[in-house]
Structure formats: structure tokens, C-alpha cells
Design a protein around this motif. Structure first.
Motif, PDB file in Angstrom:
ATOM      1  N   LEU A   1      18.227 123.476  15.948  1.00  0.00           N
ATOM      2  CA  LEU A   1      17.392 122.578  16.742  1.00  0.00           C
ATOM      3  C   LEU A   1      17.194 121.252  16.027  1.00  0.00           C
ATOM      4  N   VAL A   2      17.028 121.293  14.719  1.00  0.00           N
ATOM      5  CA  VAL A   2      16.893 120.060  13.948  1.00  0.00           C
ATOM      6  C   VAL A   2      18.157 119.217  14.086  1.00  0.00           C
ATOM      7  N   VAL A   3      19.304 119.866  14.002  1.00  0.00           N
ATOM      8  CA  VAL A   3      20.580 119.152  14.147  1.00  0.00           C
ATOM      9  C   VAL A   3      20.713 118.579  15.554  1.00  0.00           C
ATOM     10  N   LEU A   4      20.365 119.372  16.566  1.00  0.00           N
ATOM     11  CA  LEU A   4      20.444 118.896  17.953  1.00  0.00           C
ATOM     12  C   LEU A   4      19.539 117.691  18.175  1.00  0.00           C
ATOM     13  N   THR A   5      18.328 117.755  17.655  1.00  0.00           N
ATOM     14  CA  THR A   5      17.392 116.644  17.829  1.00  0.00           C
ATOM     15  C   THR A   5      17.886 115.393  17.126  1.00  0.00           C
ATOM     16  N   ALA A   6      18.402 115.572  15.911  1.00  0.00           N
ATOM     17  CA  ALA A   6      18.957 114.425  15.184  1.00  0.00           C
ATOM     18  C   ALA A   6      20.134 113.821  15.938  1.00  0.00           C
ATOM     19  N   ALA A   7      20.988 114.677  16.506  1.00  0.00           N
ATOM     20  CA  ALA A   7      22.126 114.184  17.284  1.00  0.00           C
ATOM     21  C   ALA A   7      21.642 113.441  18.528  1.00  0.00           C
ATOM     22  N   ALA A   8      20.580 113.967  19.168  1.00  0.00           N
ATOM     23  CA  ALA A   8      20.036 113.312  20.357  1.00  0.00           C
ATOM     24  C   ALA A   8      19.484 111.935  20.015  1.00  0.00           C
ATOM     25  N   VAL A   9      18.777 111.830  18.890  1.00  0.00           N
ATOM     26  CA  VAL A   9      18.248 110.526  18.460  1.00  0.00           C
ATOM     27  C   VAL A   9      19.397 109.571  18.179  1.00  0.00           C
ATOM     28  N   ALA A  10      20.389 110.029  17.413  1.00  0.00           N
ATOM     29  CA  ALA A  10      21.510 109.170  17.031  1.00  0.00           C
ATOM     30  C   ALA A  10      22.287 108.708  18.257  1.00  0.00           C
ATOM     31  N   LEU A  11      22.537 109.623  19.187  1.00  0.00           N
ATOM     32  CA  LEU A  11      23.309 109.267  20.376  1.00  0.00           C
ATOM     33  C   LEU A  11      22.562 108.264  21.236  1.00  0.00           C
ATOM     34  N   ARG A  12      21.277 108.452  21.409  1.00  0.00           N
ATOM     35  CA  ARG A  12      20.498 107.515  22.221  1.00  0.00           C
ATOM     36  C   ARG A  12      20.374 106.158  21.550  1.00  0.00           C
ATOM     37  N   LEU A  13      20.210 106.149  20.235  1.00  0.00           N
ATOM     38  CA  LEU A  13      20.160 104.862  19.520  1.00  0.00           C
ATOM     39  C   LEU A  13      21.498 104.154  19.589  1.00  0.00           C
ATOM     40  N   TRP A  14      22.586 104.909  19.487  1.00  0.00           N
ATOM     41  CA  TRP A  14      23.917 104.290  19.543  1.00  0.00           C
ATOM     42  C   TRP A  14      24.181 103.685  20.915  1.00  0.00           C
ATOM     43  N   VAL A  15      23.858 104.410  21.988  1.00  0.00           N
ATOM     44  CA  VAL A  15      24.057 103.886  23.338  1.00  0.00           C
ATOM     45  C   VAL A  15      23.183 102.652  23.554  1.00  0.00           C
ATOM     46  N   THR A  16      21.959 102.691  23.045  1.00  0.00           N
ATOM     47  CA  THR A  16      21.067 101.539  23.164  1.00  0.00           C
ATOM     48  C   THR A  16      21.602 100.355  22.388  1.00  0.00           C
ATOM     49  N   TRP A  17      22.119 100.615  21.195  1.00  0.00           N
ATOM     50  CA  TRP A  17      22.721  99.533  20.391  1.00  0.00           C
ATOM     51  C   TRP A  17      23.886  98.894  21.124  1.00  0.00           C
ATOM     52  N   ARG A  18      24.752  99.713  21.736  1.00  0.00           N
ATOM     53  CA  ARG A  18      25.881  99.177  22.494  1.00  0.00           C
ATOM     54  C   ARG A  18      25.391  98.329  23.663  1.00  0.00           C
ATOM     55  N   TYR A  19      24.331  98.770  24.309  1.00  0.00           N
ATOM     56  CA  TYR A  19      23.784  98.016  25.434  1.00  0.00           C
ATOM     57  C   TYR A  19      23.203  96.684  24.957  1.00  0.00           C
ATOM     58  N   ASN A  20      22.479  96.718  23.852  1.00  0.00           N
ATOM     59  CA  ASN A  20      21.874  95.493  23.338  1.00  0.00           C
ATOM     60  C   ASN A  20      22.909  94.488  22.857  1.00  0.00           C
ATOM     61  N   LEU A  21      24.063  94.971  22.444  1.00  0.00           N
ATOM     62  CA  LEU A  21      25.112  94.073  21.974  1.00  0.00           C
ATOM     63  C   LEU A  21      25.554  93.083  23.047  1.00  0.00           C
ATOM     64  N   VAL A  22      25.547  93.533  24.294  1.00  0.00           N
ATOM     65  CA  VAL A  22      26.102  92.707  25.372  1.00  0.00           C
ATOM     66  C   VAL A  22      25.024  92.145  26.293  1.00  0.00           C
ATOM     67  N   HIS A  23      23.755  92.297  25.909  1.00  0.00           N
ATOM     68  CA  HIS A  23      22.674  91.747  26.714  1.00  0.00           C
ATOM     69  C   HIS A  23      21.751  90.929  25.821  1.00  0.00           C
ATOM     70  N   PRO A  24      21.459  89.698  26.198  1.00  0.00           N
ATOM     71  CA  PRO A  24      20.577  88.858  25.377  1.00  0.00           C
ATOM     72  C   PRO A  24      19.165  89.415  25.361  1.00  0.00           C
ATOM     73  N   ASP A  25      18.473  89.187  24.269  1.00  0.00           N
ATOM     74  CA  ASP A  25      17.102  89.673  24.152  1.00  0.00           C
ATOM     75  C   ASP A  25      16.141  88.680  24.806  1.00  0.00           C
ATOM     76  N   THR A  26      16.425  88.391  26.079  1.00  0.00           N
ATOM     77  CA  THR A  26      15.605  87.471  26.871  1.00  0.00           C
ATOM     78  C   THR A  26      15.354  88.097  28.238  1.00  0.00           C
ATOM     79  N   ALA A  27      14.511  87.437  29.015  1.00  0.00           N
ATOM     80  CA  ALA A  27      14.192  87.954  30.348  1.00  0.00           C
ATOM     81  C   ALA A  27      15.399  87.951  31.273  1.00  0.00           C
ATOM     82  N   ALA A  28      16.476  87.273  30.887  1.00  0.00           N
ATOM     83  CA  ALA A  28      17.674  87.246  31.723  1.00  0.00           C
ATOM     84  C   ALA A  28      18.288  88.628  31.883  1.00  0.00           C
ATOM     85  N   ARG A  29      17.990  89.546  30.971  1.00  0.00           N
ATOM     86  CA  ARG A  29      18.559  90.895  31.058  1.00  0.00           C
ATOM     87  C   ARG A  29      17.812  91.793  32.042  1.00  0.00           C
TER      88      ARG A  29
END
Length: 429
Positions: free
Chosen positions: A10-38
Motif C-alpha cells: 500500500l505504501v508503494v501504491l500510494t507513492a506511485a499514485a503521488v508520483a504519477l499525479r505529480l508527473w501528469v500535472t508537471w506535463r500539463y504545467n509545461l504547456v500552460h502558462p501560469d496565468t488566467a489564460a489557462r
């Protein structure tokens, strides 16, 4: 007695879930400006309410309930007015659904099956993708799991204090998204056999009263700020979107986005804003007139929506037809498409198989089944999008895992002795 540590898996699964969600979020933030335009869709409204708190305006717009804007405001308080950082915070919060699913599943099944349920949520494509939007889905999923845990405890103990706790959780849940406002009225249905009718009603009433107390300050605020009785928020024309009038627009080739751009746009519809009290009442009157005028069409459309909630509504959830793989691939990457089909095809099918497997042993699972049954009815009456049900998929994962565990136990027992085993009853609370 010392509490047992969570399984390493369960610890491994939770860590994987955190890492996967952070990675997907990072990919999304890469291509979207940190402004209200997004910001798209409902995101500007949530951001407005959250940031207004720092400008001295306390929910001066009645369009949304307060819990998710307060969540955003907390992120802004800690890290500044950054949409990118708010999504990272949301990604970590969203991963909490994995251990919560495990804990909930352990009340109904064994540890291995509970890990299966947790794994289904750790790698659940749509729940991962929701972390990249300033929408309520991620927080609502976690709050739903907390409410389900409170419900299972309350039903198993049948104590007033546990139902008061449940009512408090229902209040918070409905101040995030008010779909479950009527859930307390259905609580008497989930008690185990042997609990008398009066006790069912009195304990459910205690939960309803606690929920009302939690919601009351918000309702009072709405009365003072907007001079109207608004327990939660305007319904945003949700009944009209489930009416025959809307149905005809869709059958004539319109999708939800185009309907929002015209019929629901106050700039072109005569000034009727569905996010306001007046506009919401206007569309509710139109919806009721439409339903009275064509009750047969409404009944047909409601039956369709009960199915669309589970598999996706063609008016918004699908491009090119329900389960259209090639059309979906034109809009989404291969991993995203696989995640969509996992959610909209595999989950409903697995749930049907689980119900069939446990058809004579569903009583312990009533507290979990209450949520999808209630949501299906509510959205059949109003409007259905698949994202409204996907927030309940952790609960469905528990039922599916319980059915899988039941099948494995019975097969093992049959191979060993030929004697039947009531596997679902051999669980830990």
C-alpha cells in the motif's frame, strides 16, 4: 494494542499514485502558462471566489459552494496566486484516495482484495487527469471516501454520535458539491436487518440535523448577501439540461458547449444568467413547462441519462459516438484513451459482474451501493456527465474487489473440501 502498520504494498501504491499525479500535472504545467489564460470552463469562477477572499470580498457571487474555493484559497495563502502550484497541491491530495480506498475495502474484504481496489484507483486515468483542472472532482472524490467511511462506521455501530459525525461529513461534502443534499432521507435503507424502523429513522434524522447545522452558516450568508433562500448554490439550470427542450437541441446536432454558448449565455439569451438566482429560476420554470408538455420524451431521456452517467453522455463526453475508439484517439493520447475506456467501459462492466456475483450477499455492501444508486437517480432526473459518477469509482472498486475476493475464496474452499463458504461474511471491520 499497537496499531498495525499499513502493508508495504500500500505504501508503494500510494507513492506511485503521488508520483504519477505529480508527473501528469508537471506535463500539463509545461504547456500552460501560469496565468488566467489557462483557465477554462468552471475554473475562472472557482479562482474568482478563492482570490476574492484576499481582496476582502467573501463569496459575493452565489454561483458556487464554498469548500473548493476555500481549498484553492488555502493553496494561494501558502504558495501565492499560482495555478500551477495549486495543481501540485491538488495532485498530492488526490493521491489520498488510494489509502482511503484500501481502508474502506478492508471493512468488507481481505487485505489482498483491498490492495486490488487501491490499485484500481492509483492508476485510474480520469481521476489522475482531474488533478490537472481547477475542478471539484479531485477533492470531492476524497471527501466522498471520508463520507463513505463515516457511513459504514455509523451503520455498523448504530450509535447516535457516529451518525452526527456522518451528518457533519455530509455537510462538508455537499458544500463541495451539493448533489448529495437528499442522501439523509435514504439512510434508513442501508441499515442491517434487525434494526427497527424507529431507530433507523431517528439515527438518520440525527445525521440530517448535523448536516443542516454544518450547512446553516452558508445558507445564512447567502440570505444576507443575496436576499434569497439558497441552501447551497443555484442549480445552474441543471433541470433544464435534462428536459425535453434540451433533448431536442441535442438531437438536432447541438453539443453541450454550443448550447452553453447560446441558450445558456446571458449575453445572447435575454440576460438570464443560470449562475444567478433569477436566471436559475427562469430555466427551472422552462424545464418544468417542457417536462409537462412532453412527459413521454422526458421519461425516455431520463432512462437514457441513467445509462449515460455510467458510460458517457454523447452530448459532452464522447467525440464521434459512444465507445468510438478512433474518434477518441483523434482528441486524446493513447494512454488517455486507454484511461477513458477503462473508466467508461471496464468499470461499468466489472460492476455489473460484481453485482451478479454477489447478488444474494449484497446486504453488507448497502452503504456503498447507496451512493451510485442515488447518483444515478439524481442525474437521470437532471443532467448526466460521466465525471459525476467517476468520483464514486473508488466505492465501485471496493465492490468489484469484494466480488473478486469472494470468487477466489469460494473456488479455493470448493477445491479443498467441496463445501460452500460465505466469503463476504469472512471480513474484518
Amino acid at each position: 494494542m499497537a496499531r498495525s502498520r499499513p502493508p508495504s504494498a500500500l505504501v508503494v501504491l500510494t507513492a506511485a499514485a503521488v508520483a504519477l499525479r505529480l508527473w501528469v500535472t508537471w506535463r500539463y504545467n509545461l504547456v500552460h502558462p501560469d496565468t488566467a489564460a489557462r483557465l477554462l470552463g468552471d475554473e475562472p469562477g472557482y479562482d474568482y471566489l478563492a482570490w476574492s477572499l484576499f481582496e476582502g470580498r467573501f463569496f459575493d457571487w452565489p454561483g458556487r459552494t464554498p469548500v473548493y474555493p476555500l481549498f484553492l484559497a488555502f493553496s494561494y495563502l501558502l504558495f501565492g496566486h499560482s495555478y500551477a502550484v495549486a495543481l501540485y497541491v491538488q495532485a498530492v491530495v488526490g493521491a489520498a484516495a488510494v489509502p482511503l480506498t484500501f481502508v474502506l475495502a478492508r471493512r468488507f474484504t481481505g487485505a489482498r482484495a483491498a490492495l486490488l481496489a487501491a490499485a484500481m484507483i492509483a492508476f485510474h486515468g480520469p481521476l489522475i487527469m482531474y488533478t490537472t483542472r481547477l475542478y471539484t472532482e479531485t477533492l470531492y472524490t476524497v471527501l466522498t471516501l471520508c463520507t463513505a467511511l463515516a457511513l459504514t462506521r455509523a451503520v455498523s455501530k448504530s450509535r447516535a454520535r457516529d451518525f452526527v459525525t456522518l451528518g457533519g461529513m455530509l455537510g462538508v461534502l455537499n458544500l463541495c458539491r451539493p448533489t448529495g443534499a437528499l442522501l439523509p432521507f435514504f439512510l434508513p435503507l442501508v441499515f442491517p436487518p434487525g434494526v427497527g424502523s424507529w431507530r433507523r429513522i431517528s439515527l438518520s434524522a440525527a445525521a440530517a440535523a448535523a448536516m443542516a447545522l454544518v450547512v446553516l452558516p452558508w445558507t445564512v450568508h447567502n440570505w444576507r448577501a443575496h436576499e434569497a433562500f439558497i441552501p447551497f448554490a443555484p442549480s445552474v439550470a441543471v433541470l433544464w439540461q435534462g428536459s425535453p427542450e434540451f433533448y431536442h437541441l441535442w438531437k438536432n446536432g447541438r453539443n453541450l458547449i454550443s448550447i452553453w454558448e447560446r441558450e445558456l449565455n446571458s449575453d445572447v439569451n435575454g440576460g438570464h444568467d443560470p449562475f444567478t438566482v433569477e436566471g436559475d429560476r427562469y430555466f427551472t420554470r422552462r424545464a418544468l413547462d417542457s417536462i409537462r408538455g412532453e412527459p413521454g420524451v422526458y421519461a425516455k431521456y431520463s432512462a437514457m441519462k441513467a445509462v449515460y452517467l455510467w458510460i458517457g453522455n454523447p452530448v459532452i463526453d464522447w467525440a464521434g459516438g459512444v465507445y468510438g475508439w478512433n474518434a477518441t484517439r483523434r482528441w486524446y493520447s493513447l494512454p488517455a484513451t486507454v484511461g477513458i475506456f477503462y473508466s467508461r467501459a471496464a468499470f461499468p462492466l466489472l460492476m455489473l459482474l460484481a453485482i451478479a456475483r454477489l447478488r444474494n450477499r449484497l446486504t453488507p455492501l448497502r452503504p456503498l451501493l447507496l451512493f451510485p444508486a442515488y447518483f444515478t437517480v439524481v442525474h437521470a432526473i437532471t443532467f448526466a456527465e460521466v465525471r459525476y459518477l467517476e468520483v464514486l469509482h473508488p466505492l465501485l472498486a471496493v465492490v468489484i474487489a469484494a466480488a473478486a475476493d469472494d470468487a477466489v475464496r469460494r473456488r479455493a474452499a470448493s477445491a479443498a473440501s467441496g463445501a460452500p463458504v460465505a466469503a463476504l461474511a469472512e471480513t474484518t471491520s
